[in-house]
Design a protein around this motif. Structure first.
Motif, mmCIF file in Angstrom:
data_model
loop_
_atom_site.group_PDB
_atom_site.id
_atom_site.type_symbol
_atom_site.label_atom_id
_atom_site.label_comp_id
_atom_site.label_asym_id
_atom_site.label_seq_id
_atom_site.Cartn_x
_atom_site.Cartn_y
_atom_site.Cartn_z
ATOM 1 N N GLU A 122 32.781 67.912 47.295
ATOM 2 C CA GLU A 122 33.402 67.517 46.026
ATOM 3 C C GLU A 122 33.156 68.576 44.963
ATOM 4 N N ASN A 123 34.026 68.619 43.970
ATOM 5 C CA ASN A 123 33.852 69.568 42.863
ATOM 6 C C ASN A 123 33.212 68.909 41.642
ATOM 7 N N ALA A 124 32.411 67.884 41.868
ATOM 8 C CA ALA A 124 31.741 67.177 40.775
ATOM 9 C C ALA A 124 30.804 68.070 39.965
ATOM 10 N N PRO A 125 29.979 68.937 40.580
ATOM 11 C CA PRO A 125 29.093 69.769 39.755
ATOM 12 C C PRO A 125 29.851 70.645 38.752
ATOM 13 N N MET A 126 31.006 71.146 39.143
ATOM 14 C CA MET A 126 31.795 71.964 38.224
ATOM 15 C C MET A 126 32.176 71.145 36.989
ATOM 16 N N LEU A 127 32.609 69.914 37.212
ATOM 17 C CA LEU A 127 33.002 69.053 36.093
ATOM 18 C C LEU A 127 31.793 68.639 35.257
ATOM 19 N N GLN A 128 30.658 68.393 35.907
ATOM 20 C CA GLN A 128 29.438 68.056 35.162
ATOM 21 C C GLN A 128 29.018 69.232 34.285
ATOM 22 N N ASN A 129 29.131 70.444 34.801
ATOM 23 C CA ASN A 129 28.748 71.638 34.044
ATOM 24 C C ASN A 129 29.747 71.985 32.947
ATOM 25 N N MET A 130 30.933 71.411 32.998
ATOM 26 C CA MET A 130 31.934 71.631 31.949
ATOM 27 C C MET A 130 31.792 70.616 30.820
ATOM 28 N N GLY A 131 30.795 69.770 30.887
ATOM 29 C CA GLY A 131 30.593 68.827 29.794
ATOM 30 C C GLY A 131 30.523 67.383 30.219
ATOM 31 N N GLY A 132 30.090 67.124 31.414
ATOM 32 C CA GLY A 132 29.881 65.739 31.835
ATOM 33 C C GLY A 132 31.146 64.965 32.093
ATOM 34 N N VAL A 133 32.170 65.606 32.642
ATOM 35 C CA VAL A 133 33.435 64.910 32.880
ATOM 36 C C VAL A 133 33.622 64.501 34.342
ATOM 37 N N ALA A 134 32.527 64.473 35.114
ATOM 38 C CA ALA A 134 32.567 63.964 36.487
ATOM 39 C C ALA A 134 32.284 62.468 36.410
ATOM 40 N N LEU A 135 33.328 61.683 36.273
ATOM 41 C CA LEU A 135 33.206 60.241 36.066
ATOM 42 C C LEU A 135 33.551 59.483 37.336
ATOM 43 N N ARG A 136 32.966 58.291 37.498
ATOM 44 C CA ARG A 136 33.183 57.461 38.677
ATOM 45 C C ARG A 136 33.319 56.017 38.230
ATOM 46 N N GLU A 137 34.232 55.305 38.871
ATOM 47 C CA GLU A 137 34.432 53.880 38.612
ATOM 48 C C GLU A 137 34.458 53.178 39.959
ATOM 49 N N GLU A 138 33.821 52.022 40.030
ATOM 50 C CA GLU A 138 33.641 51.384 41.323
ATOM 51 C C GLU A 138 33.948 49.898 41.266
ATOM 52 N N VAL A 139 34.553 49.379 42.335
ATOM 53 C CA VAL A 139 34.762 47.953 42.532
ATOM 54 C C VAL A 139 33.699 47.525 43.538
ATOM 55 N N PRO A 140 32.913 46.477 43.251
ATOM 56 C CA PRO A 140 31.767 46.160 44.096
ATOM 57 C C PRO A 140 32.092 45.789 45.543
ATOM 58 N N ASP A 141 33.259 45.261 45.807
ATOM 59 C CA ASP A 141 33.594 44.830 47.163
ATOM 60 C C ASP A 141 34.732 45.670 47.724
ATOM 61 N N ARG A 142 34.864 45.611 49.035
ATOM 62 C CA ARG A 142 35.920 46.353 49.734
ATOM 63 C C ARG A 142 37.284 45.860 49.274
ATOM 64 N N GLY A 143 37.593 44.608 49.485
ATOM 65 C CA GLY A 143 38.800 43.969 48.957
ATOM 66 C C GLY A 143 40.106 44.655 49.264
ATOM 67 N N ASP A 144 40.318 45.156 50.498
ATOM 68 C CA ASP A 144 41.547 45.884 50.823
ATOM 69 C C ASP A 144 42.805 45.068 50.502
ATOM 70 N N GLN A 145 42.889 43.862 51.052
ATOM 71 C CA GLN A 145 44.104 43.079 50.879
ATOM 72 C C GLN A 145 44.299 42.661 49.425
ATOM 73 N N LEU A 146 43.237 42.159 48.798
ATOM 74 C CA LEU A 146 43.315 41.737 47.405
ATOM 75 C C LEU A 146 43.697 42.912 46.517
ATOM 76 N N PHE A 147 43.056 44.033 46.740
ATOM 77 C CA PHE A 147 43.309 45.201 45.902
ATOM 78 C C PHE A 147 44.741 45.683 46.064
ATOM 79 N N ASP A 148 45.208 45.817 47.296
ATOM 80 C CA ASP A 148 46.556 46.329 47.539
ATOM 81 C C ASP A 148 47.627 45.400 46.973
ATOM 82 N N ARG A 149 47.352 44.102 47.002
ATOM 83 C CA ARG A 149 48.331 43.142 46.494
ATOM 84 C C ARG A 149 48.382 43.155 44.970
ATOM 85 N N ASP A 150 47.221 43.339 44.322
ATOM 86 C CA ASP A 150 47.140 43.185 42.877
ATOM 87 C C ASP A 150 47.187 44.483 42.079
#
Length: 165
Positions: free
Chosen positions: A129-157
């Motif tokens: 991943e190129n995360a260190p490059m973004l972190q070194n450019m000012g902390g723009v390596a951001l991550r967002e997470e959904v706690p569960d897998r939820g394939d069907q729910l996620f794809d539908r919604d």
């Protein structure tokens, strides 16, 4: 600390690249050193950081046990996964991508994705991943997470970019 240049210093940059030789050039026995506990627990599978002094790219090794899935997540950095062993699939931006040992999968910036092991054995991967490059450019390596897998729910919604329908 390395020299830093600003906008007005453009004429001061060297005409040739300089080698910045770090002390550490290798990380021996990456998986033997142990996985990152908190990071792995949050992602619900083991993740091993490759500890080398790169300022632009990172590498991790991870695995999923049979039937296991990573959390659905997205981030502002690109990822290339190389499958070391096993088989399964990934949902990337609403598309299913089947994979097996020897395959590489590309995950674009900010695309929702997760990975699922469908095989009888462990599925191991190497993630670059190129995360260190973004972190070194000012902390723009951001991550967002959904706690569960939820394939069907996620794809539908959600649409392919992760927005609610």
């Amino acid at each position: 600390m390395s020299e830093r240049f600003h906008s007005a210093d453009f004429d001061k940059t060297p005409p040739r690249p300089r080698v910045a030789m770090p002390e550490q050039l290798a990380h021996r026995a990456v998986e033997s050193a142990g996985h990152r506990g908190d990071y792995s627990r949050k992602r619900k599978h083991p993740v091993f950081f490759v500890d080398v002094p790169s300022h632009a790219i990172s590498m991790t090794i991870g695995w999923l046990e049979p039937g296991q899935s990573s959390n659905r997540h997205r981030h502002t950095y690109e990822t290339i996964l190389y499958v070391l062993e096993g088989e399964g699939y990934s949902y990337v931006g609403g598309r299913r991508v089947d994979w097996k040992q020897g395959d590489a999968i590309y995950v674009p910036v900010w695309a929702w994705h997760n990975h699922v092991n469908t095989g009888a054995g462990r599925a191991r991967y190497l993630a670059c991943e190129n995360a260190p490059m973004l972190q070194n450019m000012g902390g723009v390596a951001l991550r967002e997470e959904v706690p569960d897998r939820g394939d069907q729910l996620f794809d539908r919604d959600h649409d392919a970019e992760g927005g609610a329908r």
